[in-house]
Scaffold this motif. Structure first.
Motif, short mmCIF file in Angstrom:
data_model
loop_
_atom_site.label_atom_id
_atom_site.label_comp_id
_atom_site.label_asym_id
_atom_site.label_seq_id
_atom_site.Cartn_x
_atom_site.Cartn_y
_atom_site.Cartn_z
N ARG A 103 -2.70 -7.56 -0.73
CA ARG A 103 -2.17 -6.55 -0.48
C ARG A 103 -1.08 -5.69 -1.37
NH1 ARG A 103 -0.70 -4.59 4.84
NH2 ARG A 103 -2.42 -6.18 5.39
N LEU A 104 -1.32 -4.05 -1.29
CA LEU A 104 -0.25 -3.22 -2.08
C LEU A 104 0.38 -2.44 -1.41
CD1 LEU A 104 -2.78 -2.32 -5.69
CD2 LEU A 104 -0.68 -3.99 -5.78
N ASP A 105 1.75 -2.21 -1.63
CA ASP A 105 2.21 -1.68 -0.42
C ASP A 105 1.59 -0.21 -0.76
OD1 ASP A 105 4.08 -3.12 -0.36
OD2 ASP A 105 5.24 -2.26 -2.15
N THR A 108 2.23 2.02 -4.05
CA THR A 108 1.95 0.53 -5.10
C THR A 108 0.06 1.35 -5.25
OG1 THR A 108 3.29 -0.61 -4.51
CG2 THR A 108 1.52 -1.40 -6.01
N TYR A 135 1.43 -6.24 -12.95
CA TYR A 135 1.83 -5.11 -12.83
C TYR A 135 3.41 -4.06 -13.80
CZ TYR A 135 1.81 -7.22 -8.48
OH TYR A 135 1.02 -8.03 -7.25
N ARG A 189 6.51 -7.18 -0.93
CA ARG A 189 6.80 -6.12 -1.51
C ARG A 189 7.95 -6.92 -2.69
NH1 ARG A 189 7.58 -0.93 0.31
NH2 ARG A 189 9.53 -1.12 -0.51
N GLN A 190 6.90 -7.46 -3.89
CA GLN A 190 8.07 -8.54 -4.23
C GLN A 190 8.82 -7.71 -5.99
OE1 GLN A 190 5.48 -12.32 -4.94
NE2 GLN A 190 7.29 -13.03 -6.79
N VAL A 191 7.27 -7.21 -5.97
CA VAL A 191 8.00 -6.96 -7.66
C VAL A 191 8.82 -5.71 -7.41
CG1 VAL A 191 7.55 -4.94 -9.15
CG2 VAL A 191 5.84 -6.91 -8.33
N ARG A 192 9.25 -5.13 -5.93
CA ARG A 192 10.29 -4.09 -6.51
C ARG A 192 11.20 -5.11 -5.40
NH1 ARG A 192 7.86 1.38 -4.46
NH2 ARG A 192 5.14 0.86 -4.97
N LEU A 205 5.12 2.45 -8.83
CA LEU A 205 4.80 0.83 -9.50
C LEU A 205 3.41 0.61 -9.47
CD1 LEU A 205 5.39 -2.76 -9.73
CD2 LEU A 205 5.17 -2.50 -7.06
#
Ligand code: URA
Length: 237
Positions: A103-105, A108, A135, A189-192, A205
Motif C-alpha cells: 500500500r501507499l498512503d 503518497t 522513495y 507510513r514507514q518513510v514518514r 513523498l
C-alpha cells in the motif's frame, strides 16, 4: 493436484495469502459446504467447491499485472466504506478483479502494482524476500550527515528498529531537502515515520521504483500493463 487452502484463495485472487489466512480463521471459508478453520487444509481445485462468504471461487488462469502512477489523495484499497476514490476507480476498462500489492498512503504518489496473482503479491510484500522500494522524499529542514547516518543504520520506531536503508541527498534547498531512500520493509507510513524520527517531517513523498521496475515516464493517474520481461523479473525476485 492438492494445494493448501490459503494458497488456493490467493491464487483465486480473493486476497493476499496472509489476508486469506485471516478469512479462514474468521470462519468465512467453506470447502464442500463445510466451514474450515484449519490453515493447513488441503483442497483440490479441480474437484472441491470452495466458497468465501457464500460465493464460489475459482482460480483465474489469466493473470493481470498493472503498474499505476497513483496520484495523491487516492486510497490504496479496493473499496472505501465512505465512498472515497480508490485506486480501482482509476483502472477504467479492466474487467478482471485486481488487488493492490502492498500500500501507499493516501497522500503518497507513485508506483503501485496491482494484480490478481496472490503468489506474486506475497513475494513482493513479504519482508523475507527483501524487495527494495525506492522513495523520493521532500522533507522539511536541511538534513545533515548525522541524520543520513541514522537513517542508514536503522531508526528505532514504536514497532521496532528499521532495517538499514540506502539514503542519499538529491537536492539541498533553502529550508528543505530532497532525499532518495531505498528500503525493503513495508511498514505502515514507514518513510514518514523515519523522517519524523530524525526531525525532518515529509512534505511530499513519491515511490519511484519497486526493485528494477520504474514509472518510466508514466503520468500521474495513468496505468499500463507490465510487459513479459517485467513479469518474469518480478517472479524471479
Ligand atoms: N512510507 C510511507 O511513509 N508512506 C508510504 O506510502 C510508503 C512508504
Amino acid at each position: 493436484m492438492q494445494m493448501r487452502l490459503q494458497k488456493f484463495l490467493s491464487q483465486a485472487g480473493i486476497a493476499s495469502r496472509r489476508a486469506s489466512e485471516a478469512l479462514i480463521l474468521e470462519g468465512r471459508v467453506k470447502v464442500n459446504g463445510i466451514t474450515v478453520k484449519e490453515l493447513g487444509t488441503k483442497v483440490n481445485p479441480e474437484s472441491d467447491i470452495i466458497e468465501v462468504d457464500g460465493k464460489v471461487c475459482n482460480i483465474d488462469k489469466e493473470y493481470v499485472y498493472i503498474l499505476l502512477n497513483k496520484p495523491k489523495g487516492i486510497l490504496t484499497s479496493v473499496k472505501d466504506p465512505f465512498g472515497r476514490p480508490t485506486v480501482i476507480d482509476l483502472l477504467k476498462g479492466i474487467k478482471t478483479k485486481v488487488f493492490p500489492v502492498g500500500r501507499l498512503d493516501k497522500d503518497t504518489q507513485g508506483l503501485l502494482l496491482l494484480t490478481n496473482d496472490g503468489e506474486l503479491t506475497y513475494k513482493i510484500t513479504h519482508p523475507k524476500h527483501k524487495v527494495e522500494k525506492t522513495y523520493i522524499a521532500h522533507v522539511e529542514g536541511v538534513v545533515c550527515p548525522k541524520d543520513i547516518e541514522a537513517l542508514k543504520n536503522g531508526i528505532m520506531l514504536e514497532d521496532g528498529l528499521t532495517s538499514p536503508a540506502k539514503v542519499k541527498i538529491i537536492k539541498k534547498l533553502d529550508n528543505s531537502t530532497v532525499l532518495e531512500l531505498k528500503i525493503h520493509e513495508g511498514r505502515k507510513r514507514q518513510v514518514r515515520r523515519m523522517c519524523d524520527a530524525i526531525g525532518h517531517p515529509v512534505i511530499n513523498l513519491k515511490r519511484t521504483q519497486i526493485g528494477n521496475l520504474s514509472l518510466n515516464g508514466l503520468k500521474v493517474g495513468q496505468w499500463r500493463y507490465l510487459n513479459q520481461d517485467e513479469i518474469d523479473y518480478l517472479k524471479g525476485l
